[in-house]
Write a protein that holds these residues in place. Structure first.
Motif, PDB file in Angstrom:
ATOM      1  N   PRO A 227       0.194  -9.215   2.876  1.00  0.00           N
ATOM      2  CA  PRO A 227      -1.153 -10.127   2.916  1.00  0.00           C
ATOM      3  C   PRO A 227      -1.243 -10.930   1.608  1.00  0.00           C
ATOM      4  CG  PRO A 227      -1.538  -7.724   3.325  1.00  0.00           C
ATOM      5  CD  PRO A 227      -0.365  -7.691   3.242  1.00  0.00           C
ATOM      6  N   LEU A 228      -0.582 -10.639   0.560  1.00  0.00           N
ATOM      7  CA  LEU A 228      -0.550 -11.497  -0.590  1.00  0.00           C
ATOM      8  C   LEU A 228       0.033 -12.742  -0.419  1.00  0.00           C
ATOM      9  CD1 LEU A 228      -0.209  -9.177  -3.447  1.00  0.00           C
ATOM     10  CD2 LEU A 228      -2.258 -10.209  -2.764  1.00  0.00           C
ATOM     11  N   GLU A 229       1.367 -12.512   0.392  1.00  0.00           N
ATOM     12  CA  GLU A 229       2.197 -13.573   0.811  1.00  0.00           C
ATOM     13  C   GLU A 229       1.204 -14.640   1.952  1.00  0.00           C
ATOM     14  OE1 GLU A 229       6.380 -11.797  -0.023  1.00  0.00           O
ATOM     15  OE2 GLU A 229       5.317 -11.467   2.043  1.00  0.00           O
ATOM     16  N   GLU A 230       0.426 -14.110   2.629  1.00  0.00           N
ATOM     17  CA  GLU A 230       0.179 -14.580   3.765  1.00  0.00           C
ATOM     18  C   GLU A 230      -1.517 -15.222   3.662  1.00  0.00           C
ATOM     19  OE1 GLU A 230      -0.159 -11.783   6.709  1.00  0.00           O
ATOM     20  OE2 GLU A 230       2.094 -11.282   6.631  1.00  0.00           O
ATOM     21  N   VAL A 231      -2.160 -14.963   2.470  1.00  0.00           N
ATOM     22  CA  VAL A 231      -3.506 -15.046   2.353  1.00  0.00           C
ATOM     23  C   VAL A 231      -3.788 -16.688   2.054  1.00  0.00           C
ATOM     24  CG1 VAL A 231      -3.590 -14.919  -0.057  1.00  0.00           C
ATOM     25  CG2 VAL A 231      -5.639 -14.655   1.292  1.00  0.00           C
ATOM     26  N   PRO A 232      -4.456 -17.377   2.945  1.00  0.00           N
ATOM     27  CA  PRO A 232      -4.720 -18.796   2.974  1.00  0.00           C
ATOM     28  C   PRO A 232      -5.523 -18.988   1.454  1.00  0.00           C
ATOM     29  CG  PRO A 232      -6.210 -18.061   4.550  1.00  0.00           C
ATOM     30  CD  PRO A 232      -5.392 -16.715   4.113  1.00  0.00           C
ATOM     31  N   LEU A 233      -5.630 -20.272   1.260  1.00  0.00           N
ATOM     32  CA  LEU A 233      -6.495 -21.061   0.097  1.00  0.00           C
ATOM     33  C   LEU A 233      -8.064 -20.707   0.773  1.00  0.00           C
ATOM     34  CD1 LEU A 233      -4.487 -24.203  -0.809  1.00  0.00           C
ATOM     35  CD2 LEU A 233      -4.851 -22.210  -2.493  1.00  0.00           C
ATOM     36  N   HIS A 234      -8.862 -20.583  -0.181  1.00  0.00           N
ATOM     37  CA  HIS A 234     -10.252 -20.596   0.273  1.00  0.00           C
ATOM     38  C   HIS A 234     -10.624 -22.146   0.506  1.00  0.00           C
ATOM     39  CE1 HIS A 234     -14.656 -20.641  -0.111  1.00  0.00           C
ATOM     40  NE2 HIS A 234     -14.658 -19.195  -0.120  1.00  0.00           N
ATOM     41  N   PRO A 235     -11.393 -22.258   1.574  1.00  0.00           N
ATOM     42  CA  PRO A 235     -11.681 -23.678   1.962  1.00  0.00           C
ATOM     43  C   PRO A 235     -12.548 -24.538   1.116  1.00  0.00           C
ATOM     44  CG  PRO A 235     -13.024 -21.973   3.284  1.00  0.00           C
ATOM     45  CD  PRO A 235     -11.974 -21.231   2.553  1.00  0.00           C
ATOM     46  N   VAL A 236     -13.089 -23.765   0.142  1.00  0.00           N
ATOM     47  CA  VAL A 236     -13.703 -24.526  -0.918  1.00  0.00           C
ATOM     48  C   VAL A 236     -13.358 -24.358  -2.244  1.00  0.00           C
ATOM     49  CG1 VAL A 236     -16.336 -24.512  -2.082  1.00  0.00           C
ATOM     50  CG2 VAL A 236     -15.916 -24.359   0.430  1.00  0.00           C
ATOM     51  N   ARG A 237     -13.096 -23.218  -2.646  1.00  0.00           N
ATOM     52  CA  ARG A 237     -12.446 -23.223  -4.166  1.00  0.00           C
ATOM     53  C   ARG A 237     -11.213 -23.255  -4.328  1.00  0.00           C
ATOM     54  NH1 ARG A 237     -16.491 -18.843  -3.603  1.00  0.00           N
ATOM     55  NH2 ARG A 237     -15.281 -17.435  -2.764  1.00  0.00           N
ATOM     56  N   GLN A 238     -10.402 -23.632  -3.000  1.00  0.00           N
ATOM     57  CA  GLN A 238      -9.042 -23.908  -3.016  1.00  0.00           C
ATOM     58  C   GLN A 238      -8.161 -22.788  -3.929  1.00  0.00           C
ATOM     59  OE1 GLN A 238      -7.216 -26.522  -1.065  1.00  0.00           O
ATOM     60  NE2 GLN A 238      -9.123 -25.842   0.019  1.00  0.00           N
ATOM     61  N   GLU A 239      -8.257 -21.709  -3.748  1.00  0.00           N
ATOM     62  CA  GLU A 239      -7.660 -20.530  -4.421  1.00  0.00           C
ATOM     63  C   GLU A 239      -7.102 -19.586  -3.622  1.00  0.00           C
ATOM     64  OE1 GLU A 239      -9.631 -19.087  -7.900  1.00  0.00           O
ATOM     65  OE2 GLU A 239      -9.858 -20.842  -8.845  1.00  0.00           O
ATOM     66  N   LYS A 240      -6.316 -18.885  -3.788  1.00  0.00           N
ATOM     67  CA  LYS A 240      -6.044 -17.642  -2.957  1.00  0.00           C
ATOM     68  C   LYS A 240      -6.380 -16.286  -3.521  1.00  0.00           C
ATOM     69  CE  LYS A 240      -1.557 -19.844  -1.248  1.00  0.00           C
ATOM     70  NZ  LYS A 240      -0.286 -19.778  -1.128  1.00  0.00           N
ATOM     71  N   GLU A 241      -7.580 -15.700  -2.916  1.00  0.00           N
ATOM     72  CA  GLU A 241      -8.297 -14.692  -3.523  1.00  0.00           C
ATOM     73  C   GLU A 241      -8.092 -13.413  -3.210  1.00  0.00           C
ATOM     74  OE1 GLU A 241     -12.211 -16.358  -2.658  1.00  0.00           O
ATOM     75  OE2 GLU A 241     -12.226 -17.673  -4.527  1.00  0.00           O
ATOM     76  N   LEU A 242      -8.013 -12.579  -4.077  1.00  0.00           N
ATOM     77  CA  LEU A 242      -7.580 -11.045  -4.025  1.00  0.00           C
ATOM     78  C   LEU A 242      -8.366 -10.533  -2.704  1.00  0.00           C
ATOM     79  CD1 LEU A 242      -5.795  -8.881  -4.405  1.00  0.00           C
ATOM     80  CD2 LEU A 242      -6.893  -8.314  -6.372  1.00  0.00           C
ATOM     81  N   PRO A 243      -9.877 -10.505  -2.707  1.00  0.00           N
ATOM     82  CA  PRO A 243     -10.644  -9.851  -1.766  1.00  0.00           C
ATOM     83  C   PRO A 243     -10.408 -10.217  -0.101  1.00  0.00           C
ATOM     84  CG  PRO A 243     -11.934 -10.727  -3.625  1.00  0.00           C
ATOM     85  CD  PRO A 243     -10.877 -10.920  -3.912  1.00  0.00           C
ATOM     86  N   ALA A 244      -9.911 -11.730  -0.054  1.00  0.00           N
ATOM     87  CA  ALA A 244      -9.222 -12.223   1.181  1.00  0.00           C
ATOM     88  C   ALA A 244      -7.959 -11.319   1.628  1.00  0.00           C
ATOM     89  CB  ALA A 244      -9.210 -13.550   1.134  1.00  0.00           C
ATOM     90  N   ALA A 245      -7.150 -11.084   0.484  1.00  0.00           N
ATOM     91  CA  ALA A 245      -6.075 -10.608   0.822  1.00  0.00           C
ATOM     92  C   ALA A 245      -6.218  -9.019   1.382  1.00  0.00           C
ATOM     93  CB  ALA A 245      -4.870 -10.623  -0.277  1.00  0.00           C
ATOM     94  N   VAL A 246      -7.249  -8.473   0.788  1.00  0.00           N
ATOM     95  CA  VAL A 246      -7.486  -6.883   1.047  1.00  0.00           C
ATOM     96  C   VAL A 246      -8.260  -7.209   2.436  1.00  0.00           C
ATOM     97  CG1 VAL A 246      -9.399  -5.308   0.602  1.00  0.00           C
ATOM     98  CG2 VAL A 246      -8.366  -6.398  -1.315  1.00  0.00           C
ATOM     99  N   MET A 247      -8.780  -8.027   2.851  1.00  0.00           N
ATOM    100  CA  MET A 247      -9.481  -8.142   4.246  1.00  0.00           C
ATOM    101  C   MET A 247      -8.285  -8.189   5.292  1.00  0.00           C
ATOM    102  SD  MET A 247     -12.553  -7.511   3.958  1.00  0.00           S
ATOM    103  CE  MET A 247     -12.882  -7.489   5.848  1.00  0.00           C
TER     104      MET A 247
END
Length: 289
Positions: A227-247
């Motif tokens: 998931p850390l390798e696959e998580v996309p950039l947040h569409p607004v903040r343009q960061e790869k965020e840990l909570p998104a990887a958790v999801m």
């Protein structure tokens, strides 16, 4: 390098402390600490006795909780954190500290987020494969008890589920925290940013408690790596965020992230306005010889 008997802790300290620096610049007024805030990482501002930085206290709590193997993720230009903790002395003597560097890619002005920071740590410490570790921010002072509970849980993945009403922050600030949706057995279903009134009703338990995340997790290396390798950039903040990887992880592995309820204050160093409160807390509760 891994010390499985005492646990591994990854500390995310590569951020640019942008909000702190903006607030420090606005309220400088000759303050020595505000000047430090402009020049240093938040976790290295000298808030404690003798000018000790907050990171000292976080690492002390980690040591007392049973962690001995510390991985600090730093920025590519950082020298201060590496110089201070390369060979821990005094109260921190006995900790084994290594570093992972999070670079700023070409075309960006800041690092690409917390998920990328953790990925840098896992790539630097492939010896942790097959095991578990805890990860947390460097600008929050998590208690020894909370950190110990993550080390002791039988679940390979877990997070601290903080009681929203015990955090002692203003309503406007607490409203910015992500709330946690859990199933009846205490496993995470969702981390909800900017919850609606309907979300708040749904996540509230029978006693009216709402749980929030303050970004301290336990992970299985093997379960979170993909998931850390696959998580996309947040569409607004343009960061790869840990909570998104958790999801992404719980999408692949349902009922994999257990929530551990905790009700306590967590000192949080986000802006210049937090300095007085954090200093007061350190004076009252933390003495380091």
């Amino acid at each position: 390098m891994s010390n499985a008997s005492t646990g591994a802790l990854v500390v995310l300290a590569a951020g640019l402390s942008s909000r702190m620096k903006r607030s420090a610049a606005a309220g400088l007024q000759g303050s020595g600490l505000a000047l430090e805030a402009l020049q240093k990482s938040k976790s290295m501002i000298g808030l404690g006795s003798g000018g000790r930085p907050l990171l000292d206290y976080l690492l002390l709590n980690a040591r007392d909780a049973g962690y001995g193997d510390i991985v600090i993720v730093v920025g590519e230009r950082d020298e201060e954190i590496r110089a201070r903790y390369r060979k821990p002395v005094g109260a921190l003597k006995g900790l084994t500290v290594s570093f992972a560097v999070q670079s700023i890619p070409p075309g960006r002005s800041k690092p690409p987020g917390t998920a990328d920071a953790l990925l840098c740590a896992l790539r630097a410490r492939r010896d942790l494969r097959g095991g578990t570790f805890t990860v947390c921010n460097s600008d929050n002072l998590y208690s020894t008890g909370a950190m110990r509970s993550l080390l002791a849980t039988p679940h390979p993945c877990a997070l601290i589920d903080y009681d929203r009403d015990a955090l002692r922050f203003s309503e406007s600030r607490i409203a910015q925290f992500a709330v946690l949706e859990k199933d009846a057995r205490g496993f995470l279903r969702a981390i909800i940013e900017k919850p609606t009134p309907e979300d708040m009703m749904r996540v509230r338990d029978a006693a009216g408690r709402v749980g929030v995340s303050m970004n301290i997790f336990r992970f299985s290396y093997d379960m979170i790596l993909g998931p850390l390798e696959e998580v996309p950039l947040h569409p607004v903040r343009q960061e790869k965020e840990l909570p998104a990887a958790v999801m992404l992880m719980i999408g692949k592995h349902p009922e994999s992230m257990f929530t551990i309820p905790v009700s306590e204050f967590v000192p949080d160093l986000t802006s210049i306005d937090d300095i007085a409160e954090v200093r007061k807390f350190l004076e009252a509760y933390h003495q380091i010889e």
